[in-house]
Design an enzyme around this catalytic site. Structure first.
Site, PDB file in Angstrom:
ATOM      1  NE  ARG A  50      -0.497  -0.095   4.986  1.00  0.00           N
ATOM      2  CZ  ARG A  50      -1.116  -0.351   6.142  1.00  0.00           C
ATOM      3  NH1 ARG A  50      -2.398  -0.663   6.157  1.00  0.00           N
ATOM      4  NH2 ARG A  50      -0.454  -0.275   7.273  1.00  0.00           N
ATOM      5  CG  ASP A  52       1.369   6.001   3.851  1.00  0.00           C
ATOM      6  OD1 ASP A  52       0.622   5.102   4.263  1.00  0.00           O
ATOM      7  OD2 ASP A  52       2.579   6.085   4.157  1.00  0.00           O
ATOM      8  CE1 TYR A 110       7.088   3.409  -2.145  1.00  0.00           C
ATOM      9  CE2 TYR A 110       8.508   1.572  -1.532  1.00  0.00           C
ATOM     10  CZ  TYR A 110       7.248   2.137  -1.630  1.00  0.00           C
ATOM     11  OH  TYR A 110       6.144   1.422  -1.229  1.00  0.00           O
ATOM     12  NE  ARG A 199       5.305  10.619   4.052  1.00  0.00           N
ATOM     13  CZ  ARG A 199       4.063  10.715   4.555  1.00  0.00           C
ATOM     14  NH1 ARG A 199       3.201   9.709   4.391  1.00  0.00           N
ATOM     15  NH2 ARG A 199       3.690  11.788   5.215  1.00  0.00           N
TER      16      ARG A 199
END
Length: 246
Positions: A50, A52, A110, A199
């Site tokens: 998933r 965010d 990422y 993050r």
């Protein structure tokens, strides 16, 4: 019949990937369209993981099952014609019913994009607007300390039920935009990522780039396994799931 798809989405107007009651999500939109295609019978979409709220995906992967076999090109065009403009299916193929998009993934990539220059309102949903200079050499040095196999407990939301915070980052990189010296892209490739991990890492790297921390502090933060010692969570808009590996 099990199908495997690659898709992209603009996460700006979603409350994340995972389906939630009364909230607009990527999974919710996909399953709504597939239910119509599947003769009004519910379809469960299982993604590689998933993302965010506000986070984007360039090449997210997922699988789903349909009761009847469909031509993959026809299915691709049908889905894209029915989906909202902020989701796009790139490819669909049939796959073994033993395949699982999440559990069979061997790695992910990422990227996080930062603008160090003048504020750009046109990019505010897609590039983090830091709008001041960062020490990119020190940031890149810090990223190299993250490579390898470590407990990343200090860079995630601690879950009392989770006992495995070990992940392997095989590659990190800081890329400067050749067309715009104020743009940088942080790249992270690894076997898997914990919630908020990228993050939280980026938030710490930004503090290093601002001169508030030394690059070597990454070593102590990793060893501590203490979330309070790492930096704040970076904004979601600069983050993209760029690829999933199998």
């Amino acid at each position: 019949m099990r199908y495997f798809m690659t898709f992209s989405y603009d996460g700006s107007d979603f409350k994340g990937y995972q389906k939630q009651p009364r909230n607009r999500t990527v999974q919710g939109e996909l399953e709504s369209v597939l239910k119509k295609i599947n003769g009004d019978k519910s379809v469960s979409v299982s993604a590689s993981g998933r993302t965010d709220a506000g986070v984007h995906a360039m090449n997210q992967k997922a699988h789903f099952d349909l009761e009847e076999e469909m031509d993959t090109e026809k299915l691709l065009h049908s889905m894209n014609s029915m989906l909202p403009a902020d989701i796009y299916i790139k490819s669909i193929e049939t796959i073994s019913e033993n395949f699982h998009a999440r559990y069979d993934a061997t790695g992910k990539e990422y990227i996080y994009q930062i603008n160090m220059g003048e504020y750009n309102p046109l990019e505010r949903k897609y590039v983090y607007q830091h709008n001041s200079k960062l020490d990119v050499v020190e940031m890149q040095r810090a990223m190299k300390y993250l490579e390898g196999t470590h407990s990343f407990k200090a860079f995630t939301k601690v879950d009392e039920e989770k006992d495995d915070y070990v992940r392997t980052l095989s590659q990190t990189n800081l890329i400067r935009d050749l067309k715009d010296v104020n743009k940088i892209t942080l790249v992270f490739i690894g076997t898997g990522f914990l919630r908020y991990m990228v993050r939280n890492i980026v938030g710490t790297l930004i503090e290093i780039g601002e001169g508030k921390r030394r690059s070597e502090e990454i070593i102590d933060i990793l060893k501590s396994e203490d979330r309070t010692l790492a930096g704040k969570t970076a904004n979601p808009e600069g983050l993209y799931l760029r690829n999933v590996f199998y």
